[in-house]
Design a protein around this motif. Structure first.
Motif, PDB file in Angstrom:
ATOM      1  N   TRP A  40       0.895  -1.075  -0.084  1.00  0.00           N
ATOM      2  CA  TRP A  40      -0.099   0.030  -0.113  1.00  0.00           C
ATOM      3  C   TRP A  40       0.901   1.344  -0.060  1.00  0.00           C
ATOM      4  O   TRP A  40       2.070   1.087   0.491  1.00  0.00           O
ATOM      5  CB  TRP A  40      -0.790  -0.103   1.280  1.00  0.00           C
ATOM      6  N   GLU A  41       0.284   2.514  -0.405  1.00  0.00           N
ATOM      7  CA  GLU A  41       1.056   3.724  -0.443  1.00  0.00           C
ATOM      8  C   GLU A  41       0.121   4.884   0.241  1.00  0.00           C
ATOM      9  O   GLU A  41      -1.233   4.629   0.186  1.00  0.00           O
ATOM     10  CB  GLU A  41       1.395   4.062  -1.794  1.00  0.00           C
ATOM     11  N   PHE A  42       0.796   5.643   1.228  1.00  0.00           N
ATOM     12  CA  PHE A  42      -0.163   6.620   1.590  1.00  0.00           C
ATOM     13  C   PHE A  42      -0.671   7.590   0.526  1.00  0.00           C
ATOM     14  O   PHE A  42       0.317   8.011  -0.052  1.00  0.00           O
ATOM     15  CB  PHE A  42       0.644   7.260   2.870  1.00  0.00           C
ATOM     16  N   VAL A  43      -1.637   8.161   0.720  1.00  0.00           N
ATOM     17  CA  VAL A  43      -2.266   9.182  -0.339  1.00  0.00           C
ATOM     18  C   VAL A  43      -2.282  10.701   0.350  1.00  0.00           C
ATOM     19  O   VAL A  43      -1.577  11.537  -0.236  1.00  0.00           O
ATOM     20  CB  VAL A  43      -3.598   8.811  -0.943  1.00  0.00           C
ATOM     21  N   ASN A  44      -3.127  10.783   1.358  1.00  0.00           N
ATOM     22  CA  ASN A  44      -3.350  11.711   2.004  1.00  0.00           C
ATOM     23  C   ASN A  44      -4.262  11.749   3.308  1.00  0.00           C
ATOM     24  O   ASN A  44      -4.803  10.664   3.527  1.00  0.00           O
ATOM     25  CB  ASN A  44      -3.949  13.218   1.173  1.00  0.00           C
ATOM     26  N   TRP A  45      -4.096  12.921   4.206  1.00  0.00           N
ATOM     27  CA  TRP A  45      -5.029  12.868   5.170  1.00  0.00           C
ATOM     28  C   TRP A  45      -6.182  13.866   4.731  1.00  0.00           C
ATOM     29  O   TRP A  45      -6.110  14.900   4.054  1.00  0.00           O
ATOM     30  CB  TRP A  45      -4.386  13.589   6.515  1.00  0.00           C
ATOM     31  N   THR A  46      -7.435  13.382   5.058  1.00  0.00           N
ATOM     32  CA  THR A  46      -8.754  14.141   5.028  1.00  0.00           C
ATOM     33  C   THR A  46      -9.391  14.255   5.903  1.00  0.00           C
ATOM     34  O   THR A  46      -9.355  13.503   7.047  1.00  0.00           O
ATOM     35  CB  THR A  46      -9.679  13.638   3.828  1.00  0.00           C
ATOM     36  N   ASN A  47     -10.520  15.403   5.994  1.00  0.00           N
ATOM     37  CA  ASN A  47     -11.273  15.728   7.270  1.00  0.00           C
ATOM     38  C   ASN A  47     -12.595  14.936   6.700  1.00  0.00           C
ATOM     39  O   ASN A  47     -12.845  14.183   5.777  1.00  0.00           O
ATOM     40  CB  ASN A  47     -11.393  17.292   7.488  1.00  0.00           C
ATOM     41  N   LEU A  48     -13.515  14.904   7.668  1.00  0.00           N
ATOM     42  CA  LEU A  48     -14.740  14.361   7.421  1.00  0.00           C
ATOM     43  C   LEU A  48     -15.386  14.729   6.236  1.00  0.00           C
ATOM     44  O   LEU A  48     -16.286  14.262   5.784  1.00  0.00           O
ATOM     45  CB  LEU A  48     -15.788  14.527   8.845  1.00  0.00           C
ATOM     46  N   ALA A  49     -15.087  16.062   5.711  1.00  0.00           N
ATOM     47  CA  ALA A  49     -16.074  16.550   4.750  1.00  0.00           C
ATOM     48  C   ALA A  49     -15.322  16.262   3.349  1.00  0.00           C
ATOM     49  O   ALA A  49     -15.794  16.368   2.395  1.00  0.00           O
ATOM     50  CB  ALA A  49     -15.993  18.065   4.795  1.00  0.00           C
ATOM     51  N   GLY A  50     -14.160  15.448   3.505  1.00  0.00           N
ATOM     52  CA  GLY A  50     -13.249  14.798   2.427  1.00  0.00           C
ATOM     53  C   GLY A  50     -12.164  16.052   1.864  1.00  0.00           C
ATOM     54  O   GLY A  50     -11.759  15.671   0.812  1.00  0.00           O
ATOM     55  N   ASP A  51     -12.093  17.106   2.498  1.00  0.00           N
ATOM     56  CA  ASP A  51     -11.142  18.050   2.193  1.00  0.00           C
ATOM     57  C   ASP A  51      -9.749  17.587   2.431  1.00  0.00           C
ATOM     58  O   ASP A  51      -9.616  17.073   3.630  1.00  0.00           O
ATOM     59  CB  ASP A  51     -11.222  19.198   3.131  1.00  0.00           C
ATOM     60  N   VAL A  52      -8.798  17.632   1.574  1.00  0.00           N
ATOM     61  CA  VAL A  52      -7.644  17.256   1.811  1.00  0.00           C
ATOM     62  C   VAL A  52      -6.856  18.255   2.660  1.00  0.00           C
ATOM     63  O   VAL A  52      -6.706  19.484   2.433  1.00  0.00           O
ATOM     64  CB  VAL A  52      -6.625  17.100   0.378  1.00  0.00           C
ATOM     65  N   VAL A  53      -6.282  17.706   3.800  1.00  0.00           N
ATOM     66  CA  VAL A  53      -5.485  18.527   4.706  1.00  0.00           C
ATOM     67  C   VAL A  53      -4.025  18.468   4.897  1.00  0.00           C
ATOM     68  O   VAL A  53      -3.299  19.443   5.107  1.00  0.00           O
ATOM     69  CB  VAL A  53      -6.169  18.471   6.280  1.00  0.00           C
ATOM     70  N   SER A  54      -3.607  17.331   4.299  1.00  0.00           N
ATOM     71  CA  SER A  54      -2.179  17.223   3.885  1.00  0.00           C
ATOM     72  C   SER A  54      -1.752  16.041   3.221  1.00  0.00           C
ATOM     73  O   SER A  54      -2.559  14.885   3.362  1.00  0.00           O
ATOM     74  CB  SER A  54      -1.607  16.988   5.529  1.00  0.00           C
ATOM     75  N   THR A  55      -0.761  15.975   2.381  1.00  0.00           N
ATOM     76  CA  THR A  55      -0.264  15.038   1.558  1.00  0.00           C
ATOM     77  C   THR A  55       0.982  14.262   2.221  1.00  0.00           C
ATOM     78  O   THR A  55       1.714  13.477   1.706  1.00  0.00           O
ATOM     79  CB  THR A  55      -0.206  15.171   0.223  1.00  0.00           C
ATOM     80  N   ASN A  56       1.364  14.826   3.536  1.00  0.00           N
ATOM     81  CA  ASN A  56       2.256  14.262   4.092  1.00  0.00           C
ATOM     82  C   ASN A  56       1.684  13.194   5.193  1.00  0.00           C
ATOM     83  O   ASN A  56       0.936  13.496   6.108  1.00  0.00           O
ATOM     84  CB  ASN A  56       3.123  15.258   4.679  1.00  0.00           C
ATOM     85  N   ALA A  57       2.527  11.911   5.180  1.00  0.00           N
ATOM     86  CA  ALA A  57       1.994  10.676   5.941  1.00  0.00           C
ATOM     87  C   ALA A  57       2.387  11.389   7.608  1.00  0.00           C
ATOM     88  O   ALA A  57       1.605  11.035   8.408  1.00  0.00           O
ATOM     89  CB  ALA A  57       3.079   9.480   5.903  1.00  0.00           C
ATOM     90  N   ALA A  58       3.494  11.935   7.870  1.00  0.00           N
ATOM     91  CA  ALA A  58       3.612  12.593   9.106  1.00  0.00           C
ATOM     92  C   ALA A  58       3.382  13.943   9.038  1.00  0.00           C
ATOM     93  O   ALA A  58       3.601  14.870   8.143  1.00  0.00           O
ATOM     94  CB  ALA A  58       5.218  12.546   9.546  1.00  0.00           C
ATOM     95  N   TYR A  59       2.008  14.290   9.765  1.00  0.00           N
ATOM     96  CA  TYR A  59       1.608  15.889   9.614  1.00  0.00           C
ATOM     97  C   TYR A  59       1.363  16.151  11.169  1.00  0.00           C
ATOM     98  O   TYR A  59       0.920  15.547  12.223  1.00  0.00           O
ATOM     99  CB  TYR A  59       0.167  15.336   9.038  1.00  0.00           C
ATOM    100  N   THR A  60       1.682  17.497  11.426  1.00  0.00           N
ATOM    101  CA  THR A  60       1.396  18.411  12.485  1.00  0.00           C
ATOM    102  C   THR A  60       0.526  19.336  12.322  1.00  0.00           C
ATOM    103  O   THR A  60       0.634  20.227  11.375  1.00  0.00           O
ATOM    104  CB  THR A  60       2.746  18.810  13.010  1.00  0.00           C
ATOM    105  N   PHE A  61      -0.416  19.470  13.146  1.00  0.00           N
ATOM    106  CA  PHE A  61      -1.530  20.541  13.076  1.00  0.00           C
ATOM    107  C   PHE A  61      -1.856  20.961  14.290  1.00  0.00           C
ATOM    108  O   PHE A  61      -1.492  20.610  15.439  1.00  0.00           O
ATOM    109  CB  PHE A  61      -2.684  20.094  12.180  1.00  0.00           C
ATOM    110  N   THR A  62      -2.862  22.050  14.429  1.00  0.00           N
ATOM    111  CA  THR A  62      -2.900  22.646  15.831  1.00  0.00           C
ATOM    112  C   THR A  62      -4.450  22.062  15.949  1.00  0.00           C
ATOM    113  O   THR A  62      -5.367  22.435  15.161  1.00  0.00           O
ATOM    114  CB  THR A  62      -3.043  24.252  15.605  1.00  0.00           C
ATOM    115  N   MET A  63      -4.721  21.623  17.156  1.00  0.00           N
ATOM    116  CA  MET A  63      -6.139  21.031  17.641  1.00  0.00           C
ATOM    117  C   MET A  63      -7.012  22.179  17.745  1.00  0.00           C
ATOM    118  O   MET A  63      -6.796  23.181  18.377  1.00  0.00           O
ATOM    119  CB  MET A  63      -5.857  20.404  18.992  1.00  0.00           C
ATOM    120  N   PRO A  64      -8.177  21.805  16.914  1.00  0.00           N
ATOM    121  CA  PRO A  64      -9.214  22.899  16.846  1.00  0.00           C
ATOM    122  C   PRO A  64      -9.951  22.828  18.356  1.00  0.00           C
ATOM    123  O   PRO A  64      -9.966  22.217  19.053  1.00  0.00           O
ATOM    124  CB  PRO A  64     -10.065  22.605  15.634  1.00  0.00           C
ATOM    125  N   SER A  65     -10.913  23.741  18.387  1.00  0.00           N
ATOM    126  CA  SER A  65     -11.673  23.644  19.711  1.00  0.00           C
ATOM    127  C   SER A  65     -13.011  22.857  19.261  1.00  0.00           C
ATOM    128  O   SER A  65     -14.230  23.566  19.555  1.00  0.00           O
ATOM    129  CB  SER A  65     -12.169  25.490  19.972  1.00  0.00           C
TER     130      SER A  65
END
Length: 74
Positions: A40-65
């Motif tokens: 298998w190959e990693f493609v991307n991270w998406t949110n529940l709406a299907g929006d791509v939020v990152s194409t990096n397997a290792a991803y750092t983000f700020t936790m929302p409220s």
């Protein structure tokens, strides 16, 4: 501080594994990682709406409220 839940899903389930799910504070820096299974190959991270939020397997983000879900797509 208010705690929120980060849920990580894998699509498809056979594609790989993820780390980083848990309870975090709003504004906290969160590291998630997706590791593909053999064949298998990693493609991307998406949110529940299907929006791509990152194409990096290792991803750092700020936790929302709010509780938040990310999907690792393989």
């Amino acid at each position: 501080m208010i705690d929120y839940t980060l849920t990580l899903n894998v699509n498809p389930v056979a594609g790989g594994t993820v780390t980083g799910a848990g309870i975090y504070n709003f504004g906290q820096s969160v590291n998630v990682n997706a590791v593909p299974n053999t064949g298998w190959e990693f493609v991307n991270w998406t949110n529940l709406a299907g929006d791509v939020v990152s194409t990096n397997a290792a991803y750092t983000f700020t936790m929302p409220s709010s509780d938040f879900t990310l999907i690792a797509n393989f």
